[in-house]
Design an enzyme around this catalytic site. Structure first.
Site, PDB file in Angstrom:
ATOM      1  N   HIS A  68      -4.573   2.993  -9.220  1.00  0.00           N
ATOM      2  CA  HIS A  68      -4.038   3.838  -8.156  1.00  0.00           C
ATOM      3  C   HIS A  68      -5.178   4.425  -7.312  1.00  0.00           C
ATOM      4  CE1 HIS A  68      -2.630   7.881  -6.726  1.00  0.00           C
ATOM      5  NE2 HIS A  68      -1.611   7.148  -6.294  1.00  0.00           N
ATOM      6  N   GLU A  71      -6.329   1.861  -4.926  1.00  0.00           N
ATOM      7  CA  GLU A  71      -5.376   1.735  -3.812  1.00  0.00           C
ATOM      8  C   GLU A  71      -5.712   2.732  -2.709  1.00  0.00           C
ATOM      9  OE1 GLU A  71      -1.576   3.920  -2.640  1.00  0.00           O
ATOM     10  OE2 GLU A  71      -1.266   3.061  -4.631  1.00  0.00           O
ATOM     11  N   HIS A  72      -5.960   3.968  -3.093  1.00  0.00           N
ATOM     12  CA  HIS A  72      -6.300   5.008  -2.118  1.00  0.00           C
ATOM     13  C   HIS A  72      -7.594   4.680  -1.380  1.00  0.00           C
ATOM     14  CE1 HIS A  72      -3.764   8.798  -2.890  1.00  0.00           C
ATOM     15  NE2 HIS A  72      -3.138   7.792  -3.485  1.00  0.00           N
ATOM     16  N   GLU A 143      -1.727  15.257  -5.958  1.00  0.00           N
ATOM     17  CA  GLU A 143      -0.579  14.358  -6.135  1.00  0.00           C
ATOM     18  C   GLU A 143      -0.077  14.418  -7.573  1.00  0.00           C
ATOM     19  OE1 GLU A 143       0.339   9.545  -5.804  1.00  0.00           O
ATOM     20  OE2 GLU A 143      -1.307  10.420  -4.646  1.00  0.00           O
TER      21      GLU A 143
END
Length: 433
Positions: A68, A71-72, A143
């Site tokens: 993840h 991805e960012h 998040e």
């Protein structure tokens, strides 16, 4: 580009597929009279891939949340942000990470070729610096905090911690604040070089574009890049626990909810069949669960009429590379009664399904209608493509396969899921003063 034409005459659709010299699988589905184009580039790498054997055969372990985090960070380059480029072209862009995949996408009605070039370039040209990595930890930490307060998310992952207590699938896809603190630029580059190989990726483009032009753009873009030779299919090493002995059969948590939340989980113990057999198994299970727990099922009607559950009652099947499970949940003050009724239905599932031939015929028609309706959505077509998991099946294949299913197929699949019986219950209860 040497494209293979895959025709679906019953839907008046033609899909074109090829595998480039560097290993990238490309799917192109042009549609006349469409103004919008949607493209998604996916790598077979997700949150559960925290262990892998590198090309030298060494076992490597990375912090939870690395996929993840990658991805960012792939959007941000040394002198620009890919989001800004898409905005200049009038396109919307996004990305998402699941347990086993990471996808990058755009949607546009103009500048398709420029957007596609941008997608291919920013995904295939990583840039990570110590400073930007540290900055991102704060963003992702916020998040994670947001999901910590999401009661439905906590219900879902509470169940996963019960079913997979020793496996990375039980950890939030974004990781934890403790695990992402361990991520640095070296970790990101190592995982990128391991998993973002073209042979471990696929590209799906659907909508109003010219087939020849887009094929040429992709060919030229990939040919101009020096990309390391494809490596072994490392992502098949899932390292998940095969035994059900570690499953936690019951746990609960208190949060600020007005009504209790309850979930019953079933861990799939049998390996998912490979290729199209796996797709058939998934469809059989989805139909079986629909007959047992859908809104028209005797169980739901019974519980709804006496007020045990309302329309929050739901079921879900999750099937990805290396694992599968089903969950049944509801928001209800009568959680004990709901759990008892659901478990009784699971124990009697074989007998219930044996008498459901007429209901299955109707369910198949409903599922077929859903798959045909999904063909109207460019996003549903592209995002529904599971790559190698089901031997490159598309939503069109789903619509074809569901019509072939028999009651015996459904019963056999449900029996396989439920035997041995590896069940768990997780609740979220209101905080008591």
């Amino acid at each position: 580009m040497n494209l293979q034409k895959i025709a679906y005459p019953q839907f008046n659709e033609n899909l074109y597929r090829t595998t480039l010299a560097n290993g990238l699988t490309v799917n192109l589905l042009p549609r006349e009279n469409f103004h919008k184009t949607y493209a998604v580039m996916t790598t077979n790498y997700g949150s559960l891939d925290t262990k892998y054997y590198n090309v030298q055969g060494k076992l490597c372990t990375v912090p939870a949340g690395t996929a993840h985090f990658l991805e960012h960070k792939l959007f941000e380059k040394e002198d620009h942000d890919a989001f800004d480029l898409f905005g200049e072209y009038g396109a919307d862009a996004n990305a998402f990470t699941s347990f086993t995949k990471t996808s990058f996408l755009f949607s546009t009605t103009a500048n398709v070729k420029a957007c596609l070039q941008t997608l291919l370039d920013f995904v295939q040209e990583p840039y990570f610096s110590p400073q930007t990595v540290e900055k991102e930890k704060g963003i992702i930490g916020e998040e994670i905090s947001m999901y910590d307060d999401d009661t439905d998310w906590q219900l879902f992952f509470g169940m996963l911690r019960n079913l997979y207590p020793k496996d990375p699938v039980s950890v939030d896809i974004a990781g934890t604040k403790e695990t992402i603190a361990q991520i640095d630029a070296t970790v990101l580059y190592d995982c990128y070089r391991q998993f973002y190989q073209p042979a471990n990726m696929d590209l799906f483009v659907v909508g109003g574009f010219d087939l020849a032009e887009i094929s040429e753009v992709i060919d030229a873009n990939q040919a101009a890049k020096t990309i390391p030779a494809p490596i072994q299919d490392v992502t098949l090493n899932t390292f998940l626990t095969a035994s059900g002995q570690d499953v936690v059969t019951f746990s609960e948590k208190k949060m600020n909810v007005t009504r209790p939340k309850s979930m019953i989980g079933i861990k799939g113990m049998q390996p998912v069949p490979k290729g199209r057999a796996g797709l058939k198994y998934k469809l059989n299970l989805e139909l079986g669960l629909y007959l047992l727990f859908g809104e028209s099922s005797p169980l739901f009607q019974k519980m709804f009429q006496v007020g045990i559950v309302d329309d929050s009652f739901n079921y879900e099947l999750e099937m990805e590379r290396g694992f599968h499970f089903a969950v049944i949940s509801a928001d209800t003050v009568s959680y004990a009664e709901m759990e008892s009724e659901v478990k009784q239905t699971l124990r009697e599932a074989h007998q219930i399904l044996e008498g459901s031939a007429a209901e299955l015929a109707l369910a198949k028609k409903e599922f077929l209608g859903q798959y045909i309706q999904a063909q109207n959505s460019l996003e549903s077509i592209a995002n529904g493509y599971e790559g190698r998991l089901f031997d490159h099946a598309t939503v069109f294949d789903y619509a074809v396969e569901v019509q072939k299913i028999s009651l015996a197929d459904v019963i056999a699949a449900v029996d396989s899921l439920l035997a041995p019986q590896v069940f768990s219950t997780f609740r979220i209860l209101p905080v008591t003063k």
